[in-house]
Design an enzyme around this catalytic site. Structure first.
Site, PDB file in Angstrom:
ATOM      1  N   ASP A 178       5.745  -2.083   3.281  1.00  0.00           N
ATOM      2  CA  ASP A 178       5.676  -1.791   1.983  1.00  0.00           C
ATOM      3  C   ASP A 178       4.624  -1.123   1.300  1.00  0.00           C
ATOM      4  O   ASP A 178       4.628  -0.664   0.281  1.00  0.00           O
ATOM      5  CB  ASP A 178       5.723  -3.420   1.255  1.00  0.00           C
ATOM      6  N   ARG A 179       3.714  -0.815   2.242  1.00  0.00           N
ATOM      7  CA  ARG A 179       2.643   0.251   1.703  1.00  0.00           C
ATOM      8  C   ARG A 179       2.836   1.808   2.329  1.00  0.00           C
ATOM      9  O   ARG A 179       3.360   1.802   3.493  1.00  0.00           O
ATOM     10  CB  ARG A 179       1.183  -0.280   2.251  1.00  0.00           C
ATOM     11  N   ASP A 223       2.410   0.542   6.476  1.00  0.00           N
ATOM     12  CA  ASP A 223       1.718  -0.576   6.889  1.00  0.00           C
ATOM     13  C   ASP A 223       2.741  -1.529   7.951  1.00  0.00           C
ATOM     14  O   ASP A 223       3.585  -1.251   8.304  1.00  0.00           O
ATOM     15  CB  ASP A 223       1.045  -1.369   5.919  1.00  0.00           C
ATOM     16  N   GLU A 248       0.196  -0.130  -6.991  1.00  0.00           N
ATOM     17  CA  GLU A 248      -1.258  -0.944  -6.677  1.00  0.00           C
ATOM     18  C   GLU A 248      -2.057   0.322  -6.163  1.00  0.00           C
ATOM     19  O   GLU A 248      -1.661   1.022  -5.291  1.00  0.00           O
ATOM     20  CB  GLU A 248      -1.319  -1.991  -6.079  1.00  0.00           C
ATOM     21  N   SER A 297       1.291  -8.311   6.942  1.00  0.00           N
ATOM     22  CA  SER A 297       1.408  -7.108   6.278  1.00  0.00           C
ATOM     23  C   SER A 297       0.511  -6.231   6.964  1.00  0.00           C
ATOM     24  O   SER A 297       0.500  -6.173   8.252  1.00  0.00           O
ATOM     25  CB  SER A 297       0.924  -7.433   4.744  1.00  0.00           C
ATOM     26  N   HIS A 298      -0.597  -5.756   6.331  1.00  0.00           N
ATOM     27  CA  HIS A 298      -1.624  -4.525   6.806  1.00  0.00           C
ATOM     28  C   HIS A 298      -2.571  -5.529   7.730  1.00  0.00           C
ATOM     29  O   HIS A 298      -3.473  -4.657   8.390  1.00  0.00           O
ATOM     30  CB  HIS A 298      -2.196  -4.028   5.971  1.00  0.00           C
ATOM     31  N   LYS A 304       5.783 -14.438   4.177  1.00  0.00           N
ATOM     32  CA  LYS A 304       5.873 -14.270   2.725  1.00  0.00           C
ATOM     33  C   LYS A 304       7.296 -14.886   2.338  1.00  0.00           C
ATOM     34  O   LYS A 304       8.519 -14.898   3.258  1.00  0.00           O
ATOM     35  CB  LYS A 304       6.017 -12.759   2.522  1.00  0.00           C
ATOM     36  N   LYS A 321       7.024  -3.682  -2.946  1.00  0.00           N
ATOM     37  CA  LYS A 321       6.817  -2.311  -3.091  1.00  0.00           C
ATOM     38  C   LYS A 321       7.448  -1.711  -1.896  1.00  0.00           C
ATOM     39  O   LYS A 321       7.912  -2.637  -0.881  1.00  0.00           O
ATOM     40  CB  LYS A 321       5.192  -2.027  -2.836  1.00  0.00           C
ATOM     41  N   ASP A 379       4.183  -4.293   7.612  1.00  0.00           N
ATOM     42  CA  ASP A 379       5.668  -4.774   7.325  1.00  0.00           C
ATOM     43  C   ASP A 379       6.338  -3.745   6.349  1.00  0.00           C
ATOM     44  O   ASP A 379       7.447  -3.857   5.610  1.00  0.00           O
ATOM     45  CB  ASP A 379       5.603  -6.031   6.431  1.00  0.00           C
TER      46      ASP A 379
HETATM   47  C1  VG1 Z   1      -4.078  -6.718  -0.914  1.00  0.00           C
HETATM   48  C2  VG1 Z   1      -4.060  -6.140  -2.063  1.00  0.00           C
HETATM   49  C3  VG1 Z   1      -3.004  -5.935  -3.148  1.00  0.00           C
HETATM   50  C4  VG1 Z   1      -1.707  -6.257  -2.319  1.00  0.00           C
HETATM   51  C5  VG1 Z   1      -1.809  -7.284  -1.284  1.00  0.00           C
HETATM   52  C6  VG1 Z   1      -0.485  -7.575  -0.671  1.00  0.00           C
HETATM   53  O1  VG1 Z   1      -4.482  -8.125  -1.734  1.00  0.00           O
HETATM   54  O2  VG1 Z   1      -5.579  -5.540  -2.818  1.00  0.00           O
HETATM   55  O3  VG1 Z   1      -2.848  -5.041  -4.045  1.00  0.00           O
HETATM   56  O4  VG1 Z   1      -0.696  -6.553  -3.372  1.00  0.00           O
HETATM   57  O5  VG1 Z   1      -2.952  -6.991  -0.325  1.00  0.00           O
HETATM   58  O6  VG1 Z   1      -0.100  -6.310   0.077  1.00  0.00           O
HETATM   59  P1  VG1 Z   1      -5.924  -8.529  -1.744  1.00  0.00           P
HETATM   60  O7  VG1 Z   1      -5.924 -10.057  -2.677  1.00  0.00           O
HETATM   61  O8  VG1 Z   1      -6.497  -8.798  -0.445  1.00  0.00           O
HETATM   62  O9  VG1 Z   1      -6.806  -7.701  -2.585  1.00  0.00           O
HETATM   63  V1  VG1 Z   1       0.696  -6.269   1.494  1.00  0.00           V
HETATM   64  O10 VG1 Z   1       0.955  -4.804   2.022  1.00  0.00           O
HETATM   65  O11 VG1 Z   1       1.149  -7.878   1.491  1.00  0.00           O
HETATM   66  O12 VG1 Z   1       1.850  -6.667   1.460  1.00  0.00           O
HETATM   67 CO    CO Z   2       2.494  -4.881   3.780  1.00  0.00          CO
END
Ligand code: VG1
Ligand code: CO
Length: 539
Positions: free
Chosen positions: A280-281, A276, A362, A112-113, A125, A375, A278
């Site tokens: 989704d953000r 981000d 979120e 992800s990010h 994932k 998302k 991937d």
């Molecule tokens: C973080 C964020 C959460 C989000 C998760 C996955 O998790 O706080 O809100 O769903 O990342 O985001 P954590 O446990 O580090 O607080 V991502 O963009 O997979 O795709």
């Molecule tokens: Co992401």
């Protein structure tokens, strides 16, 4: 051709908030990815009637992991793997494909990010047939399976060419290489009024979309420049790179600095956005103006009628507990259902499947709807552009008018990173024990009304999840504490601060929450226990 390889378990194959994330150095060890994928297949059971999706955000090791997974899947008797061309698919686009073609689920290779590259992170994932990530009961079965794994199966075969569309076989398994972009674009065209968006672009309205050298570049080029007609160059950093060009592909005020600086400069476009790693953000910006994800969710919900796909009416809305209460006030005003879930998109899936909610979000720059089960970064950007097209207002006007109507939840998140895991666990445990004694305590004009862990009872499957500790103040302010579940080393303590003002809506957010921040540090003894007197990241 099928080889059975003896292996020993890794004791860290536990999925967190969204999939498995580890340092690339860990994931690239011999047998690491093989063990994990075999463990998933062992939990899935009979694969002979299953079709899965495979793709990723293109980060370092994406290509190698894809070849390994294909060969392990073939050896385990999977009927068919649908593979994104060149291995590229965003998390939301993967959800579209799984749902549209009624697949049994799929793998999106992404952390992800988190940064990528040999010194960055890699991840996986795992989604089921809903197009959303599997529940924690499934992830714990996989963890268990991984801990007792003794062997995996893999096909001995040369690497397959996934650069062309089409179908072929690997052993007995069918492979279909698909375009990872097309179905997603079609879905967006079905939701939003592209004719109205074209008019907006043609009117001279300007935008900048920063793909942060990650997976959404090609999607954004196609949607914003080619189909809507924003001028070439509106989409920047659009070539996905294995190490994201050294960027930390997290669309917030700290890591999307290039875009933020541009949007706060004299040359700023009318609208700015970033996604981000991937896809989704999302981050939404106006000229010299930042919209928090909390407010974005509330504003999107309040404006559902402007979007063709939602105009007939929506179900309720949901937010993660740590997210601000802005959307709660909108839900009340519209008389729709309202839910609070633990952090992680998987907790929204049951609510969407049971038609309890349409929108959810979120604080961590995630916004989405029941069109899929993840998302969706580009969706949020298109939603905002559609609000602007329909109202003719600027981003700032839209946000300020929203606060005038609903009040403003000033909101800031503090992250204390790289904390020793044992120290962080102890801090949270001690804080939890202390919570009952906090009620009634005052700090200046802030009085604690109640303090308790956040506990979620899923109304659909009855599961109970405890995630985070919350301190509620008499004036509606809140402090929430959580440990991150997406890091790849050490612990990150997240402290979420919210302060509600019904009238005083044009203050600086950091100034407004600073008194809460001081209380948060004091109550949890963060400086004493971690040696940190300040957060590492403030968003
Ligand atoms: C973080 C964020 C959460 C989000 C998760 C996955 O998790 O706080 O809100 O769903 O990342 O985001 P954590 O446990 O580090 O607080 V991502 O963009 O997979 O795709
Ligand atoms: Co992401």
């Amino acid at each position: 051709m099928i080889k059975t390889v003896a292996t020993t378990p890794f004791n860290d194959q536990k999925m967190g908030t969204a999939g498995l994330r580890r340092k690339s150095k860990i994931v690239t060890q011999p047998n690491y990815i093989e063990n994990f994928v075999q463990s998933i297949f062992n939990v899935m059971g009979d694969l002979s009637d299953k079709t899965l999706l495979l793709g990723g955000d293109g980060r370092f090791y994406n290509d190698i992991a894809i070849q390994k997974i294909l060969k392990i899947a073939a050896a385990n008797g999977l009927k068919k793997m649908v593979v994104a061309q060149n291995g590229f698919i965003s998390t939301p686009a993967g959800s579209v494909v799984i749902r549209k073609y009624k697949l049994s689920g799929g793998f999106t290779l992404s952390a992800s990010h988190n940064p990528g590259g040999p010194d960055g992170d890699f991840g996986l994932k795992y989604s089921n047939e809903s197009g959303g990530q599997v529940s924690t009961s499934v992830t714990s079965q996989i963890e268990k399976a991984a801990l007792s794994l003794t062997e995996y199966k893999i096909l001995e075969a040369p690497d397959v060419d996934i650069s062309h569309l089409g179908s072929f076989k690997l052993g007995d398994m069918e492979i279909e290489v698909i375009d990872g972009i097309k179905d997603y674009v079609a879905m967006m065209q079905n939701i939003f009024d592209f004719a109205a968006l074209k008019k907006l672009a043609a009117s001279g309205f300007t935008m900048r979309f920063d793909a942060m050298n990650a997976v959404t570049g090609p999607y954004a080029k196609e949607i914003f420049e080619k189909l809507i007609g924003f001028k070439e160059g509106s989409v920047v950093n659009f070539v996905p790179k294995p190490d994201f060009g050294g960027l930390h592909p997290d669309p917030n005020l700290v890591y999307a600095k290039e875009l933020v600086d541009f949007m706060f400069s004299a040359q700023a476009a009318d609208f700015g956005a970033a996604n981000d790693g991937d896809g989704d953000r999302n981050m939404i910006l106006g000229k010299g103006f930042f919209v928090t994800p909390n407010d974005s969710l509330a504003i999107i919900t309040d404006n559902f009628k402007l979007i063709p796909y939602y105009a007939k009416g929506i179900y309720g809305v949901a937010k993660s507990a740590a997210t601000s209460t802005a959307v709660e006030r909108v839900a009340k005003a519209h008389g729709i259902g309202y839910y609070e879930v633990p952090t992680g998109w998987k907790y929204f899936v049951n609510l969407m499947d049971s038609q309890r909610i349409t929108f959810c979000g979120e604080e961590s720059f995630g916004t989405g709807s029941s069109h899929i089960r993840e998302k969706d970064g580009i969706w949020a950007v298109l939603f905002w552009l559609s609000i602007i097209a329909a109202t003719g207002k600027t981003v700032e006007q839209i946000a300020v008018e929203h606060w005038q109507k609903y009040g403003r939840s000033y909101y800031i998140r503090f992250d204390f990173e790289g904390v020793d895991t044992a120290v962080a666990d102890r801090l949270m445990a001690d804080l939890e024990n202390k919570l009952p004694s906090l009620a009634g305590r005052s700090f200046g004009d802030l009085t604690i009304r109640e303090a308790k862990p956040f506990v979620y009872h899923d109304p659909v499957d009855g599961s109970v999840t405890k995630n985070g500790l919350v301190i509620y103040f008499a004036d509606g302010s809140r402090i929430t504490y959580r440990l991150s579940g997406t890091g790849s080393s050490g612990a990150t303590i997240r402290v979420y601060l919210e302060r509600l003002q019904m009238k005083d809506i044009l203050q600086n957010p950091l100034d407004m929450v600073t008194p809460l921040g001081r209380i948060a540090l004091e109550i949890a003894e963060i400086p004493e226990r971690t040696g940190k007197h300040q957060a590492d990241v403030v968003t």
